[in-house]
Design a protein around this motif. Sequence first.
Motif, PDB file in Angstrom:
ATOM      1  N   ALA A 349       0.823  -1.204   0.000  1.00 47.83           N
ATOM      2  CA  ALA A 349       0.000   0.000   0.000  1.00 47.83           C
ATOM      3  C   ALA A 349       0.860   1.258   0.000  1.00 47.83           C
ATOM      4  N   ALA A 350       2.032   1.191   0.632  1.00 47.08           N
ATOM      5  CA  ALA A 350       2.915   2.358   0.695  1.00 47.08           C
ATOM      6  C   ALA A 350       3.409   2.765  -0.690  1.00 47.08           C
ATOM      7  N   PHE A 351       3.594   1.794  -1.597  1.00 46.56           N
ATOM      8  CA  PHE A 351       4.039   2.125  -2.951  1.00 46.56           C
ATOM      9  C   PHE A 351       2.956   2.926  -3.679  1.00 46.56           C
ATOM     10  N   ILE A 352       1.710   2.527  -3.515  1.00 48.46           N
ATOM     11  CA  ILE A 352       0.604   3.255  -4.141  1.00 48.46           C
ATOM     12  C   ILE A 352       0.533   4.669  -3.580  1.00 48.46           C
ATOM     13  N   ALA A 353       0.701   4.804  -2.258  1.00 45.19           N
ATOM     14  CA  ALA A 353       0.691   6.131  -1.639  1.00 45.19           C
ATOM     15  C   ALA A 353       1.831   6.994  -2.182  1.00 45.19           C
ATOM     16  N   SER A 354       2.989   6.381  -2.405  1.00 47.34           N
ATOM     17  CA  SER A 354       4.126   7.124  -2.949  1.00 47.34           C
ATOM     18  C   SER A 354       3.854   7.585  -4.374  1.00 47.34           C
ATOM     19  N   CYS A 355       3.248   6.703  -5.179  1.00 50.21           N
ATOM     20  CA  CYS A 355       2.909   7.081  -6.559  1.00 50.21           C
ATOM     21  C   CYS A 355       1.916   8.232  -6.583  1.00 50.21           C
TER      22      CYS A 355
END
Length: 642
Positions: A349-355
């Motif tokens: 989920a953190a990768f999506i938040a970063s994107c």
Amino acid sequence: MAGANLTAYAAWLAHEKGVVTEGYDALWRWSIDELEAFWASIWEYFDVIGHTPYEQVLGGRSMPGAQWFTGSTLNYAEHVFRGRDEDALALQHASELRELAPWTWGELRAQTAAIAAGLRAAGIGEGDRVVAYLPNIPEAIAAFLACASLGATWSSCSPDFGARTVVDRFAQIEPTVLLAVDGYRYGGKDFDRTGVLAGLQEALPTVRTTVVLPYLAAAPDLSGLRDALLWDDFVRAGEPLSFTPVPFDHPLWVLYSSGTTGLPKPIVQSQGGILLEQLKKLHLHLDAHEGDRVLWFTTTGWMMWNFLVGVLLTPASVVLYDGNPGTPSLDRLWDLAAEAGVTTFGTGAAFIASCLKAGVEPGEGRDLSRLTAVGATGSPLSPEGFRWVYEHVGADTWLFSTSGGTDVCTAFVGGVPTEPVYLGELQARSLGCDVQAWDEEGREVGPGVVGELVITQPMPSMPVFFWGDADGSRYHDSYFAMYPGVWRHGDWIEFSERGTAVIHGRSDSTINRGGIRMGTAEIYAAVLGIDEILDALIVDVPKEGTEGFMPLFVVLREGAELDEDLVRRIARRVREDCSPRHVPDVVEVVAQIPRTLSGKVLEVPVKRILMGQPADQAASRDSLADPASLDWVVDYAQRLRA
């Protein structure tokens, strides 16, 4: 919905077993009300190869101690390779060191057979432990399948784990063979690990054979290692692949999930239990079909790697990536998805938040027409993350947010291909998983109320035991101390009237970063090894839309100062001893750490106060060694909210 594997399974149940269910909720309720019939149907529907037939589906329902498919023998790896077209695509792989390339099923079988022959020549057989200090590359998958084919037990750590963290895990299971790489590349930087390997050899006296795969260098310098073999000198090409039938509960692998005290828990899961769970999960919930290509960004130190390997039990192929998903930019994985023709894109989920924060446009300048599903796990995905996927990846995307655990190597709640997706919510409970939300008194709470995530009936993939836990006390205390006979997972969960769920983070103090759970004890061991630090407390505070905020509070020795040098040394110590993911976001100096009268650090109460709970509700000051020790926590919480 019509083409979903779940739909076909439900139709088979109705036609062959007379079990007629209207809708997913009814199917789930049947799966827990008739637990034995459900798991027997999974065995039959997916045609499990039992070299010895089972006597009972469930020999006893006690938790811990449930016995599944008693008397049966099988082999996990045999199910991976059965009926495969040698020329068909098994996997694709890429890394910061390697361009995208395919392996066919013939290549995977040949590599697996060659490694198995090398292991056999090294004396490895049923029950022996093989440990891997390998990245997410195809050789790691082949090595795991080789172990499983022999009945040996696998365990892996990512090469970015520090030496002490690796030793704390591997030393507990007394391995015989160590498989490793000479180094790796991450974020454009090269990291030689031969020095770490030398330390591992010293700290793991049971290791008789060390095998090094040249990954960073074409001809690595192994002069500092004791009797190490290069990969090509160890494997034995040309020998056929065979499969050793083992009992259903025979150890397949050891995973590690840290608690708040002591060494990481060495969780042993069984060949049969993982096989049944993955057949169910990856066919019916992930909905993997012929021609699908599944990418899940992970490392070998996270259970999602083991989950991804299970995709090879389906007609789909897998896509591996080793490296920094942000190098050269956050477009890297989306580029890979286009290049590899990915249909299911799994990430944290953190990768999506970063994107989202970086303004990444996945569909811009690349062909993602094959991409139909996005999976998110590791931490709760925010409603903003849901919106971003549907607005920037595609309005017809199936987004499934999932939550489970290393402890069972699967998800309790998550994706269901025939159900709608609601903003910020996990779709439904998994089949065969009797998950509920309970209060502190052991009563189920109703919809809209946050409770402890519990599982009230056994699952085949639950641990068969913890390694070295002779009397089972550590296993019992980890999950069953709060509610006898009922699994308490350590998450807060809330169900809606329609059966969807929201995870509200950990209810204990385990630190989950990027899907890697690490106990605070491991972080304290690193931090308190620095002379200037007398005491410490670390918590992971849930934060909307991203990974949690992780402050470290320290008590300094008299005369010491928290300057830039000390902050850097703390970060370096945590990075090298634990993992880069668990470096604290900030370091704060405090006068004292709140402790109980018995000396226990108040991690969970501090976390709750920082999340906004009033201090008098989070902890009783009368139970503290110094009631005033919470005052700074209250002040810090006010500063966070300001």
